[in-house]
Design an enzyme around this catalytic site. Structure first.
Site, PDB file in Angstrom:
ATOM      1  N   TYR A   1      -1.942   1.569   1.308  1.00  0.00           N
ATOM      2  CA  TYR A   1      -0.697   2.300   1.066  1.00  0.00           C
ATOM      3  C   TYR A   1      -0.226   2.106  -0.381  1.00  0.00           C
ATOM      4  CZ  TYR A   1       4.270   3.516   1.763  1.00  0.00           C
ATOM      5  OH  TYR A   1       5.520   4.061   1.670  1.00  0.00           O
TER       6      TYR A   1
ATOM      7  N   LYS B   1       0.244   5.085  -3.141  1.00  0.00           N
ATOM      8  CA  LYS B   1       1.548   5.361  -3.728  1.00  0.00           C
ATOM      9  C   LYS B   1       1.549   5.146  -5.245  1.00  0.00           C
ATOM     10  CE  LYS B   1       3.913   6.701  -0.146  1.00  0.00           C
ATOM     11  NZ  LYS B   1       4.260   8.138  -0.024  1.00  0.00           N
TER      12      LYS B   1
END
Length: 316
Positions: A184, A188
């Site tokens: 993640y 991001k």
């Protein structure tokens, strides 16, 4: 596709998005739902995109969240269209853009928000879990931007330069890292960098591109950060998703003219402009270094530089 007469570059007013057509991905729940409703209240017509998957991206028998949000918008007196396209595929992203054009005749703002989590420590992280998270977050930002920008480029070449906007969703995990969220965090961080590139490349077509790193209570945070995200018994609910949406609506409106290539944090009542990677200190020998010389040089650079932001979940 110029701005409509009712749009204004001057900030202010609850109808700041009057006349605009806005696509919001991952809009069936959480932040995306809050963004979609906020745009509708601000006068926009909204394409509500959501696949209706589980927290980890797996298929689930759901209650058609995109359709429910569209119904909420109509109950407010607004206009909405539903999209269940998979925006991490070229076909799905292209169809999403066509939905806005076919239903409302234009596209002014794209809000990339869709995503899910598959958290593991890196040594326990399966390749499939890495690929799935990178796919939905990073590829799921790239493809809608690609197809939306292709439309805006065509408009610009035809002499109809738009006041188009893209708002991407990064994360504090992408800006500082987060233990147990390597996939993640990488996705991001990639979105933040992608935003800077897109802002430069799309500028000639009348498109501004910005990103934000939100902190709010959603399915993705209410378990991992349960104590911090809990709603208070009374008073200001600092972690409500609705607190983030005003910045998204502003950046997605014509009022934000001239603001592009920026990354913001949005949490509670705070809006923070992030400074990104900057050169903190430098040592220049004027010739090739020998590895044995670098210990003193590197330690000197570290000593002269600010302490880095702590990774979320770091020990101590």
């Amino acid at each position: 596709m110029p701005a409509t007469p009712s749009e204004s570059r001057a900030p202010g007013g609850p109808r700041i998005a009057e006349g605009r057509v806005v696509v919001v991905t991952g809009a069936g729940r959480g932040l995306g739902r809050a963004h979609a409703l906020a745009f509708a209240r601000a006068g926009a017509r909204v394409v509500v995109n959501d696949l209706g998957v589980g927290l980890d991206g797996s298929a689930e028998a759901d209650d058609a969240p995109a359709a429910l949000v569209a119904d909420e918008i109509r109950a407010l007196g607004g206009e909405a269209a539903v999209s269940t396209d998979d925006i991490a595929t070229g076909e799905g992203a292209a169809h999403l853009v066509r939905t806005a054009l076919d239903r409302f005749g234009r596209l002014d703002t794209l809000v990339n928000n869709a995503g899910f989590l598959r958290d593991r420590m890196l040594v326990n992280l399966d390749e499939d879990d890495w690929d799935a998270v990178i796919r939905v977050h990073l590829k799921g930002h790239f493809l809608p931007m690609k197809h939306a920008a292709a439309h805006w480029r065509t408009e610009a070449k035809a002499g109809r330069v738009p006041e188009a906007r893209v708002v991407n969703t990064s994360s504090g995990a992408g800006l500082a890292g987060s233990v147990g969220q390597g996939n993640y965090s990488a996705a991001k961080a990639g979105i933040a960098a992608l935003t800077l590139v897109a802002a430069e490349e799309f500028a000639p077509y009348g498109v501004q591109v910005n990103a934000l790193a939100p902190a709010a209570r959603t399915r993705m945070t209410e378990r991992t950060f349960a104590e911090d995200m809990a709603a208070p018994d009374d008073g200001f609910d600092a972690m409500a998703p609705d607190n983030v949406s005003p910045l998204v609506v502003y950046l997605g409106s014509a009022a934000s003219h001239g603001i592009t290539g920026r990354v913001f944090e949005a949490e509670a009542g705070r809006v923070t402009l992030m400074d990104g990677w900057r050169r903190a200190a430098q040592a220049d020998k004027g010739a090739r270094w020998d590895p044995s010389e670098l210990d003193m040089a590197v330690r000197g650079l570290v000593a002269k530089s600010p302490e880095p932001e702590r990774v979320y979940g770091a020990r101590g």
